[in-house]
Design a protein around this motif. Sequence first.
Motif, mmCIF file in Angstrom:
data_model
loop_
_atom_site.group_PDB
_atom_site.id
_atom_site.type_symbol
_atom_site.label_atom_id
_atom_site.label_comp_id
_atom_site.label_asym_id
_atom_site.label_seq_id
_atom_site.Cartn_x
_atom_site.Cartn_y
_atom_site.Cartn_z
ATOM 1 N N UNK A 1 0.796 -1.376 0.050
ATOM 2 C CA UNK A 1 0.298 -0.050 -0.030
ATOM 3 C C UNK A 1 0.709 1.173 -0.027
ATOM 4 N N UNK A 2 0.309 2.435 -0.449
ATOM 5 C CA UNK A 2 1.138 3.656 -0.524
ATOM 6 C C UNK A 2 0.398 4.562 0.328
ATOM 7 N N UNK A 3 -0.832 4.386 0.986
ATOM 8 C CA UNK A 3 -1.632 5.332 1.801
ATOM 9 C C UNK A 3 -1.579 5.004 3.000
ATOM 10 N N UNK A 4 -0.964 6.110 3.934
ATOM 11 C CA UNK A 4 -1.124 6.215 5.269
ATOM 12 C C UNK A 4 -2.683 5.639 6.139
ATOM 13 N N UNK B 1 3.219 2.498 -15.685
ATOM 14 C CA UNK B 1 3.844 4.079 -15.133
ATOM 15 C C UNK B 1 3.405 3.761 -13.687
ATOM 16 N N UNK B 2 3.350 2.742 -12.992
ATOM 17 C CA UNK B 2 3.282 2.607 -11.664
ATOM 18 C C UNK B 2 4.480 2.789 -10.967
ATOM 19 N N UNK B 3 4.498 3.447 -9.780
ATOM 20 C CA UNK B 3 5.691 3.566 -8.894
ATOM 21 C C UNK B 3 5.436 3.356 -7.467
ATOM 22 N N UNK B 4 6.179 2.626 -6.686
ATOM 23 C CA UNK B 4 5.734 2.321 -5.331
ATOM 24 C C UNK B 4 6.892 3.138 -4.699
ATOM 25 N N UNK B 5 6.512 4.283 -4.085
ATOM 26 C CA UNK B 5 7.401 4.979 -3.328
ATOM 27 C C UNK B 5 7.372 4.734 -1.783
ATOM 28 N N UNK C 1 -4.697 3.618 4.938
ATOM 29 C CA UNK C 1 -4.905 2.301 4.525
ATOM 30 C C UNK C 1 -3.879 1.344 5.461
ATOM 31 N N UNK C 2 -2.505 1.837 5.684
ATOM 32 C CA UNK C 2 -1.481 1.233 6.526
ATOM 33 C C UNK C 2 -2.228 1.166 7.919
ATOM 34 N N UNK C 3 -3.056 2.007 8.439
ATOM 35 C CA UNK C 3 -3.646 2.155 9.721
ATOM 36 C C UNK C 3 -4.679 1.088 9.737
ATOM 37 N N UNK C 4 -5.586 1.026 8.844
ATOM 38 C CA UNK C 4 -6.766 -0.156 8.677
ATOM 39 C C UNK C 4 -6.119 -1.353 8.658
#
Length: 182
Positions: A140-143, A178-182, A145-148
């Motif tokens: 995941x890249x969203x904070x 074009x996807x990039x996991x940062x 979502x991390x908490x969930x």
Amino acid sequence: MMPESELKSWTRRDGQFTYLCSTDPKQIQLDAYNAALESDLLWWAKRLGDDVIKKVVENSLCFGLYMLEDGTADSSSQETPRQTMIGFARIVTDYVTFGYLTDVYVLKEHQGKGLGGWMMECVDERLNTWPDLRGFLLLTTHQSAVRMYQNKLGAQDIQEGKTKLLVMEKQGPAAVRDHVFE
């Protein structure tokens, strides 16, 4: 192919609406899933052909999230309530030792109601029935979502542990470039 023992359904009442989460692959609305694949909800993916998306569902443990149109889940009724697929989660798995969570979404108009968290609770309930489960991974890249995922699945950032894990990828011919996991 999904083992029959993995079939499970949950219902949740929220005000005037009833929601259903089900692992029954026959209920998956392939057109709705494919629409999500080509939307911003699943930015790393793209639409698949009808035969390909059917194969994806048949070879994964899928959780469909539905809103029941009549607002009821009355089991005594002879009529099956009409349902609209509003969310989805897919586990690539051997159904024994490993699972990889992907393609998780809840349609924007249904977000903010706790439905994504509830769907993850359903996922966790299934995972807890696998006594030989060694690992369950997700990206995941969203904070938020991390908490969930931490709260609902007990997932942890493995970069914080003692083992350094590198996420590596071999892109296939159909990869979204074009996807990039940062």
